[in-house]
Design a protein around this motif. Sequence first.
Motif, PDB file in Angstrom:
ATOM      1  N   GLN A   1       0.847  -1.182   0.000  1.00  0.00           N
ATOM      2  CA  GLN A   1       0.000   0.000   0.000  1.00  0.00           C
ATOM      3  C   GLN A   1       0.884   1.234   0.000  1.00  0.00           C
ATOM      4  O   GLN A   1       1.594   1.497   0.980  1.00  0.00           O
ATOM      5  CB  GLN A   1      -0.947   0.020   1.187  1.00  0.00           C
ATOM      6  N   ALA A   2       0.838   1.952  -1.090  1.00  0.00           N
ATOM      7  CA  ALA A   2       1.589   3.201  -1.204  1.00  0.00           C
ATOM      8  C   ALA A   2       0.801   4.318  -0.543  1.00  0.00           C
ATOM      9  O   ALA A   2      -0.425   4.219  -0.372  1.00  0.00           O
ATOM     10  CB  ALA A   2       1.824   3.513  -2.674  1.00  0.00           C
ATOM     11  N   PRO A   3       1.476   5.396  -0.155  1.00  0.00           N
ATOM     12  CA  PRO A   3       0.782   6.510   0.493  1.00  0.00           C
ATOM     13  C   PRO A   3      -0.383   7.023  -0.339  1.00  0.00           C
ATOM     14  O   PRO A   3      -0.229   7.321  -1.527  1.00  0.00           O
ATOM     15  CB  PRO A   3       1.886   7.564   0.619  1.00  0.00           C
ATOM     16  N   GLY A   4      -1.556   7.079   0.267  1.00  0.00           N
ATOM     17  CA  GLY A   4      -2.724   7.612  -0.405  1.00  0.00           C
ATOM     18  C   GLY A   4      -3.364   6.709  -1.434  1.00  0.00           C
ATOM     19  O   GLY A   4      -4.273   7.121  -2.155  1.00  0.00           O
ATOM     20  N   LYS A   5      -2.895   5.442  -1.503  1.00  0.00           N
ATOM     21  CA  LYS A   5      -3.430   4.516  -2.500  1.00  0.00           C
ATOM     22  C   LYS A   5      -3.980   3.259  -1.820  1.00  0.00           C
ATOM     23  O   LYS A   5      -3.761   3.021  -0.642  1.00  0.00           O
ATOM     24  CB  LYS A   5      -2.342   4.133  -3.496  1.00  0.00           C
TER      25      LYS A   5
ATOM     26  N   GLU B   1       8.525   4.166  -7.390  1.00  0.00           N
ATOM     27  CA  GLU B   1       7.112   3.800  -7.290  1.00  0.00           C
ATOM     28  C   GLU B   1       6.874   2.505  -6.508  1.00  0.00           C
ATOM     29  O   GLU B   1       5.724   2.121  -6.277  1.00  0.00           O
ATOM     30  CB  GLU B   1       6.469   3.695  -8.674  1.00  0.00           C
ATOM     31  N   ASP B   2       7.938   1.830  -6.114  1.00  0.00           N
ATOM     32  CA  ASP B   2       7.797   0.653  -5.252  1.00  0.00           C
ATOM     33  C   ASP B   2       7.691   1.044  -3.777  1.00  0.00           C
ATOM     34  O   ASP B   2       7.469   0.175  -2.919  1.00  0.00           O
ATOM     35  CB  ASP B   2       8.985  -0.293  -5.433  1.00  0.00           C
TER      36      ASP B   2
ATOM     37  N   GLN C   1       7.866  -1.148   6.116  1.00  0.00           N
ATOM     38  CA  GLN C   1       7.978   0.002   5.209  1.00  0.00           C
ATOM     39  C   GLN C   1       9.174  -0.166   4.276  1.00  0.00           C
ATOM     40  O   GLN C   1      10.298  -0.424   4.734  1.00  0.00           O
ATOM     41  CB  GLN C   1       8.129   1.292   5.999  1.00  0.00           C
ATOM     42  N   VAL C   2       8.923   0.032   2.995  1.00  0.00           N
ATOM     43  CA  VAL C   2       9.987   0.077   1.991  1.00  0.00           C
ATOM     44  C   VAL C   2       9.963   1.460   1.346  1.00  0.00           C
ATOM     45  O   VAL C   2       8.924   1.893   0.839  1.00  0.00           O
ATOM     46  CB  VAL C   2       9.790  -1.010   0.917  1.00  0.00           C
ATOM     47  N   THR C   3      11.087   2.145   1.421  1.00  0.00           N
ATOM     48  CA  THR C   3      11.203   3.463   0.816  1.00  0.00           C
ATOM     49  C   THR C   3      12.332   3.447  -0.204  1.00  0.00           C
ATOM     50  O   THR C   3      13.477   3.123   0.148  1.00  0.00           O
ATOM     51  CB  THR C   3      11.472   4.533   1.872  1.00  0.00           C
ATOM     52  N   VAL C   4      11.996   3.776  -1.432  1.00  0.00           N
ATOM     53  CA  VAL C   4      12.991   3.815  -2.508  1.00  0.00           C
ATOM     54  C   VAL C   4      13.203   5.282  -2.886  1.00  0.00           C
ATOM     55  O   VAL C   4      12.305   5.928  -3.422  1.00  0.00           O
ATOM     56  CB  VAL C   4      12.535   3.004  -3.733  1.00  0.00           C
ATOM     57  N   SER C   5      14.384   5.776  -2.554  1.00  0.00           N
ATOM     58  CA  SER C   5      14.648   7.197  -2.749  1.00  0.00           C
ATOM     59  C   SER C   5      16.139   7.427  -2.851  1.00  0.00           C
ATOM     60  O   SER C   5      16.931   6.735  -2.206  1.00  0.00           O
ATOM     61  CB  SER C   5      14.067   8.003  -1.601  1.00  0.00           C
ATOM     62  N   SER C   6      16.507   8.426  -3.648  1.00  0.00           N
ATOM     63  CA  SER C   6      17.912   8.795  -3.738  1.00  0.00           C
ATOM     64  C   SER C   6      18.223   9.923  -2.763  1.00  0.00           C
ATOM     65  O   SER C   6      19.373  10.362  -2.675  1.00  0.00           O
ATOM     66  CB  SER C   6      18.243   9.215  -5.169  1.00  0.00           C
TER      67      SER C   6
END
Length: 116
Positions: free
Chosen positions: A39-43, A89-90, A111-116
């Motif tokens: 579940q992504a934020p707001g989705k 987007e993951d 929680q999985v956060t994909v970010s640079s």
Amino acid sequence: EVQLVESGGGLVQPGGSLRLSCAASGFIFSRYDMSWVRQAPGKGLEWVSGIASGGPHTYYPDSVKGRFTISRDNVKNMLYLQMNSLKTEDTAVYYCARNLMGTGERGQGTQVTVSS
């Protein structure tokens, strides 16, 4: 009592990898198809993989096919999700679920956060 406990989430850069784990207890794990949803934020919830009770049959939506691999260890009562080539987007909370399409009981998520 059915218990599903996810772990292994974290912060990773785009293109990176993570392996999620789900420890199952309170039921005969080897008799159940299992799955991962997110579940992504707001989705809403999105099904991302499923595996048959005895393996090896696995199922994926196009959004993760070729990047994610679901597996299980019916001796250790463990479910896994290997995630490679991660994209921004993951980013989501990932849950394991007690049926093939992710509509069964779920754990508390990781929680999985994909970010640079």
